[in-house]
Design a protein around this motif. Structure first.
Motif, PDB file in Angstrom:
ATOM      1  N   ALA A 160     -12.546   0.823   0.953  1.00 50.84           N
ATOM      2  CA  ALA A 160     -11.687   1.549   0.012  1.00 50.84           C
ATOM      3  C   ALA A 160     -11.173   2.810   0.681  1.00 50.84           C
ATOM      4  N   PHE A 161      -9.931   3.164   0.398  1.00 52.18           N
ATOM      5  CA  PHE A 161      -9.346   4.345   1.032  1.00 52.18           C
ATOM      6  C   PHE A 161      -8.190   4.860   0.194  1.00 52.18           C
ATOM      7  N   THR A 162      -7.857   6.131   0.396  1.00 53.74           N
ATOM      8  CA  THR A 162      -6.640   6.735  -0.136  1.00 53.74           C
ATOM      9  C   THR A 162      -6.047   7.575   0.982  1.00 53.74           C
ATOM     10  N   ALA A 163      -4.893   7.189   1.438  1.00 53.41           N
ATOM     11  CA  ALA A 163      -4.238   7.887   2.543  1.00 53.41           C
ATOM     12  C   ALA A 163      -3.279   8.931   1.996  1.00 53.41           C
ATOM     13  N   SER A 164      -3.238  10.081   2.628  1.00 52.51           N
ATOM     14  CA  SER A 164      -2.298  11.118   2.201  1.00 52.51           C
ATOM     15  C   SER A 164      -0.929  10.941   2.827  1.00 52.51           C
ATOM     16  N   GLU A 165      -0.856  10.119   3.901  1.00 54.16           N
ATOM     17  CA  GLU A 165       0.416   9.926   4.599  1.00 54.16           C
ATOM     18  C   GLU A 165       0.751   8.444   4.713  1.00 54.16           C
ATOM     19  N   SER A 166       2.039   8.154   4.732  1.00 53.51           N
ATOM     20  CA  SER A 166       2.490   6.795   5.004  1.00 53.51           C
ATOM     21  C   SER A 166       2.356   6.508   6.498  1.00 53.51           C
ATOM     22  N   GLY A 167       2.482   5.234   6.888  1.00 47.70           N
ATOM     23  CA  GLY A 167       2.403   4.875   8.299  1.00 47.70           C
ATOM     24  C   GLY A 167       1.574   3.637   8.528  1.00 47.70           C
ATOM     25  N   ASN A 168       1.345   3.356   9.801  1.00 47.61           N
ATOM     26  CA  ASN A 168       0.593   2.171  10.200  1.00 47.61           C
ATOM     27  C   ASN A 168      -0.863   2.541  10.458  1.00 47.61           C
ATOM     28  N   TYR A 169      -1.767   1.736   9.928  1.00 52.12           N
ATOM     29  CA  TYR A 169      -3.202   1.981  10.064  1.00 52.12           C
ATOM     30  C   TYR A 169      -3.877   0.711  10.597  1.00 52.12           C
ATOM     31  N   LYS A 170      -4.822   0.901  11.494  1.00 48.74           N
ATOM     32  CA  LYS A 170      -5.569  -0.226  12.053  1.00 48.74           C
ATOM     33  C   LYS A 170      -7.063   0.032  11.901  1.00 48.74           C
ATOM     34  N   PHE A 171      -7.798  -1.019  11.523  1.00 46.35           N
ATOM     35  CA  PHE A 171      -9.238  -0.916  11.323  1.00 46.35           C
ATOM     36  C   PHE A 171      -9.933  -2.057  12.063  1.00 46.35           C
ATOM     37  N   TYR A 173       0.860  -1.175   0.000  1.00 48.73           N
ATOM     38  CA  TYR A 173       0.000   0.000   0.000  1.00 48.73           C
ATOM     39  C   TYR A 173       0.901   1.231   0.000  1.00 48.73           C
ATOM     40  N   LEU A 174       0.524   2.221  -0.779  1.00 52.72           N
ATOM     41  CA  LEU A 174       1.309   3.451  -0.864  1.00 52.72           C
ATOM     42  C   LEU A 174       0.433   4.659  -0.537  1.00 52.72           C
ATOM     43  N   ALA A 175       1.030   5.640   0.093  1.00 46.81           N
ATOM     44  CA  ALA A 175       0.323   6.896   0.310  1.00 46.81           C
ATOM     45  C   ALA A 175      -0.060   7.508  -1.031  1.00 46.81           C
ATOM     46  N   ARG A 176      -1.189   8.178  -1.046  1.00 42.07           N
ATOM     47  CA  ARG A 176      -1.739   8.888  -2.202  1.00 42.07           C
ATOM     48  C   ARG A 176      -2.140   7.955  -3.359  1.00 42.07           C
ATOM     49  N   GLN A 177      -2.201   6.648  -3.095  1.00 40.13           N
ATOM     50  CA  GLN A 177      -2.674   5.711  -4.104  1.00 40.13           C
ATOM     51  C   GLN A 177      -3.838   4.915  -3.527  1.00 40.13           C
ATOM     52  N   PRO A 178      -4.945   4.739  -4.292  1.00 37.76           N
ATOM     53  CA  PRO A 178      -6.092   4.006  -3.754  1.00 37.76           C
ATOM     54  C   PRO A 178      -5.717   2.593  -3.330  1.00 37.76           C
ATOM     55  N   LEU A 228      -8.524   9.109   7.966  1.00 35.11           N
ATOM     56  CA  LEU A 228      -8.858   8.876   6.568  1.00 35.11           C
ATOM     57  C   LEU A 228     -10.298   9.319   6.297  1.00 35.11           C
ATOM     58  N   THR A 229     -10.561   9.697   5.063  1.00 38.65           N
ATOM     59  CA  THR A 229     -11.925   9.939   4.612  1.00 38.65           C
ATOM     60  C   THR A 229     -12.452   8.622   4.037  1.00 38.65           C
ATOM     61  N   LEU A 230     -13.335   7.972   4.765  1.00 39.41           N
ATOM     62  CA  LEU A 230     -13.825   6.646   4.392  1.00 39.41           C
ATOM     63  C   LEU A 230     -15.283   6.754   3.954  1.00 39.41           C
ATOM     64  N   LYS A 231     -15.570   6.277   2.741  1.00 38.47           N
ATOM     65  CA  LYS A 231     -16.918   6.394   2.191  1.00 38.47           C
ATOM     66  C   LYS A 231     -17.558   5.043   1.883  1.00 38.47           C
ATOM     67  N   SER A 232     -16.933   3.955   2.340  1.00 36.18           N
ATOM     68  CA  SER A 232     -17.526   2.632   2.113  1.00 36.18           C
ATOM     69  C   SER A 232     -17.530   1.829   3.407  1.00 36.18           C
ATOM     70  N   ILE A 233     -17.876   2.485   4.508  1.00 33.30           N
ATOM     71  CA  ILE A 233     -17.758   1.838   5.819  1.00 33.30           C
ATOM     72  C   ILE A 233     -18.821   0.764   6.038  1.00 33.30           C
ATOM     73  N   LYS A 234     -19.844   0.721   5.201  1.00 28.95           N
ATOM     74  CA  LYS A 234     -20.897  -0.288   5.341  1.00 28.95           C
ATOM     75  C   LYS A 234     -20.745  -1.419   4.319  1.00 28.95           C
ATOM     76  N   SER A 235     -19.595  -1.495   3.707  1.00 26.23           N
ATOM     77  CA  SER A 235     -19.352  -2.455   2.639  1.00 26.23           C
ATOM     78  C   SER A 235     -18.335  -3.503   3.088  1.00 26.23           C
ATOM     79  N   PRO A 236     -18.365  -4.701   2.506  1.00 26.76           N
ATOM     80  CA  PRO A 236     -17.293  -5.665   2.778  1.00 26.76           C
ATOM     81  C   PRO A 236     -15.966  -5.273   2.127  1.00 26.76           C
ATOM     82  N   VAL A 237     -15.973  -4.220   1.322  1.00 23.57           N
ATOM     83  CA  VAL A 237     -14.748  -3.702   0.712  1.00 23.57           C
ATOM     84  C   VAL A 237     -14.495  -2.309   1.264  1.00 23.57           C
TER      85      VAL A 237
END
Length: 645
Positions: A111-122, A68-73, A100-109
């Motif tokens: 999707a996100f695009t992060a502006s910064e690198s780093g560790n993310y937990k969901f 996963y890369l910053a600024r890439q979906p 993150l700006t998350l617009k598919s939080i009710k989906s099994p997929v």
């Protein structure tokens, strides 16, 4: 009919879908070309993608990408062992990492695009009756690369759904030589006739299946790629004679709604066999009072943001409660990424909204399907055009920035198209079931009540024609050609723009489309009057010639008016419709206070006739300043699949 109604059945009962917005920026003005021929199969990539599986102690398995890369979906996908994803509801929560700006939080997929690198937990919760899973997943994002391709947006689609993906094409440092291939999953027939987007229909699958498409392009001389993921979910067979093509997975926006278990099966289901009864899903207004929460209890969405934006609209952009009032005459509001165009349908009593009229953030627009809306090419043999537009301060008010330009928009830019759409479609609902008759409806279904009222010619539009009929038989006959597919006669083919002017301008229709049916006549009057009254936005209508490849600058106006609804010939008709639908507005006073129409300049182009309103000082508060993008040429009726009859 695509995504909605069985064409044969709706014609039998005399109702068809109406309304909507298009997200294209062509200048066809409603004349369409046939759908493109899609190749049998998209080529497979030389190197196939294998997502990493992260098992949990429950039935949940996460599928994550290698890098996963910053600024890439990017996306995280969930599958459930020996269970169908479609049977569950989902909710994602970000637990750590930059917000993150998350617009598919009710989906099994997710999707996100992060502006910064780093560790993310969901954290994910998945549930159905009696079964609940809660699991978490961590991923690490690397730094963005110099030349980076972005393909959007990863999502879930039911087997048979229309699917679209798009490559970002910014004005600077944009990609060239774009191509697509299948990087994983089943073979796919994909329309890539426009290289920056891939259009397909999700194939039939026996189990939930991940499909991966890979976009390849050149940026600054470097070949770059990006994978985009599609989770194709297994679905029950289509049994509905109404929704006979696959519709998107939807859910009640308000999880506490007393109607949450009735909305989807009654108004947007491939298993809908007959209209639900009024006792199961009544009109919103059959409960006394205008309660905005009661409206939100009837909202069915494919994405959470659609309900959130609709709620914001009701709470902040409806100060006079016009729309809250008009919504009393529907059973439900369906907002789904696959609805195009918008329409009202009496069989369910619901209004169906294209989310193109509701998005505010680029991430929201990303989620809306781009499957083409192939509109009717009726009337191609006629030798005139009747364009329209909404204007304020000598400027277009419709949103014109094309999909390929990824940007946010303001509520001021969103509102004109949404307001005109809602005034029109809700006029249909209130034509059929004005609040004055809610207490008299006996059912057992709304369709039963509609048929009784229609047979007795009790609808508002029936009374409008009885009291104030249209006079031009020539325009009525032409409307049969333009909007219903009748073959044009030789005399109709020979009509010039001057002939049409002589038929239309002395009559008392607000628009050519009003001649298609009495229902559309009433809805056009109401829409145009309320847009002028509430927003000082006026509708232009004109009669022009029909050159090859017509554009706003190439067609010549023979006759036209700005604000025709203020013409004295239309006053009684508009006031009558308003008084029947919203008597609290006092239609007579409202219409009398509308500005007088402004005549267009004969012999000038449609484009040159944009600046005909008087200018009093600087043009402040211009609606939707949208750089240099050219608005498409819009022709009468082009927001509508087929007129409501």
């Amino acid at each position: 009919m695509k995504r909605s109604l069985s064409y044969a059945l709706i014609c039998v009962i005399g109702l068809t879908a109406c309304g909507g917005s298009s997200d294209s920026n062509d200048s066809s003005g409603g004349d369409t070309t046939p759908p493109p021929v899609i190749p049998d199969g998209l080529v497979r990539c030389d190197i196939q993608t294998e997502l990493n599986q992260v098992a949990t102690t429950s039935a949940v398995t996460f599928y994550i990408e290698d890098n996963y890369l910053a600024r890439q979906p990017g996306a995280i996908i969930v599958k459930l062992s020996e269970q169908n994803v479609s049977d569950f509801t989902f909710n994602w929560t970000q637990m750590s990492g930059p917000a993150l700006t998350l617009k598919s939080i009710k989906s099994p997929v997710l999707a996100f695009t992060a502006s910064e690198s780093g560790n993310y937990k969901f954290e994910l919760s998945a549930s159905k009756s009696g079964v609940n899973y809660t699991e978490s997943i961590e991923i690490n994002l690397g730094a963005a690369s110099t030349n980076q391709l972005s393909a959007r947006v990863d999502h879930q689609a039911s087997t048979g759904n229309s699917v679209s993906f798009r490559v970002d094409t910014p004005d600077t440092n944009g990609p060239s030589q774009i191509s697509w291939c299948v990087a994983a999953g089943p073979s796919l027939s994909v329309d890539i006739s426009t290289p920056q987007k891939a259009l397909l229909t999700a194939p039939s699958v026996n189990v939930d299946t991940i499909s991966t498409l890979r976009a390849t392009a050149v940026i600054n001389g470097e070949a770059v790629t990006d994978d985009v993921q599609l989770l194709i979910t297994k679905e029950a067979a289509i049994t509905s004679p109404y929704f006979d093509e696959r519709v998107a997975k939807t859910f009640a926006y308000n999880t506490d709604s007393p109607y949450k278990n009735d909305l989807q099966p009654c108004v947007y289901s491939n298993q809908l066999l007959q209209s639900c009864t009024i006792s199961r899903l009544p009109l919103i207004g059959q409960t006394p009072g205008i309660d905005k929460q009661a409206i939100l209890d009837r909202v069915l969405v494919s994405h959470q943001w659609m309900g959130e934006n609709f709620e914001h609209f009701l709470e902040n952009l409806d100060p006079n409660s016009d729309f809250a009032t008009l919504l009393q005459s529907v059973t439900a509001i369906v907002i789904s990424y696959d609805v195009r165009p918008s329409f009202y349908w009496v069989v369910t009593g619901a209004i169906y909204l294209d989310p193109n009229d509701l998005w505010l953030l680029a991430q929201e627009r990303d989620t809306i399907n781009e499957a083409p809306d192939y509109r009717s090419g009726f009337g191609n043999d006629l030798n005139f055009l009747m364009p329209w537009r909404y204007v304020k301060n000598n400027s277009y008010t419709s949103y014109v920035i094309p999909r390929g330009v990824r940007t946010d928009r303001t509520t001021e830019e969103m509102m004109p198209d949404l307001a005109s759409l809602l005034y029109h479609e809700l006029a249909h609902a209130n034509d059929f079931f004005p609040r004055s008759v809610h207490g008299d409806l006996i059912g057992p279904t709304l369709l039963d009540d509609y048929l009784r009222r229609s047979d007795a010619e009790q609808l508002v539009s029936d009374q409008l024609i009885a009291f104030y009929p249209l006079n031009s038989q020539e325009m009525t006959n032409l409307a049969e050609v333009s909007f219903k597919g009748q073959t044009a006669s030789d005399s109709q083919k020979a009509y010039t723009a001057a002939d049409i002017t002589s038929f239309f301008s002395p009559d008392r229709a607000s628009d050519y489309y009003a001649y298609s049916t009495r229902r559309e006549d009433a809805a056009m009057l109401f829409e145009e009057a309320l847009m002028s009254h509430r927003y000082a936005i006026q509708r232009d209508v004109a009669v022009t010639d029909k050159p090859d490849n017509p554009t706003a600058s190439s067609i010549t106006v023979d006759w036209g008016q700005r604000g025709r609804i203020g013409d004295i010939k239309l006053e009684n008709r508009a006031a009558f419709v308003i008084n029947q639908i919203m008597p609290e507005l006092n239609g007579t006073v409202l219409v009398n206070n509308l500005p007088a129409p402004i005549e267009m300049k004969q012999g000038q182009s449609w484009s040159d006739n944009l600046t005909i309103s008087p200018v009093n000082g600087p043009q402040l508060n211009r609606i939707a300043p949208q750089t240099s993008y050219s608005p498409e040429l819009r022709l009468s009726g082009d927001r509508h699949v087929k007129p409501v009859d």
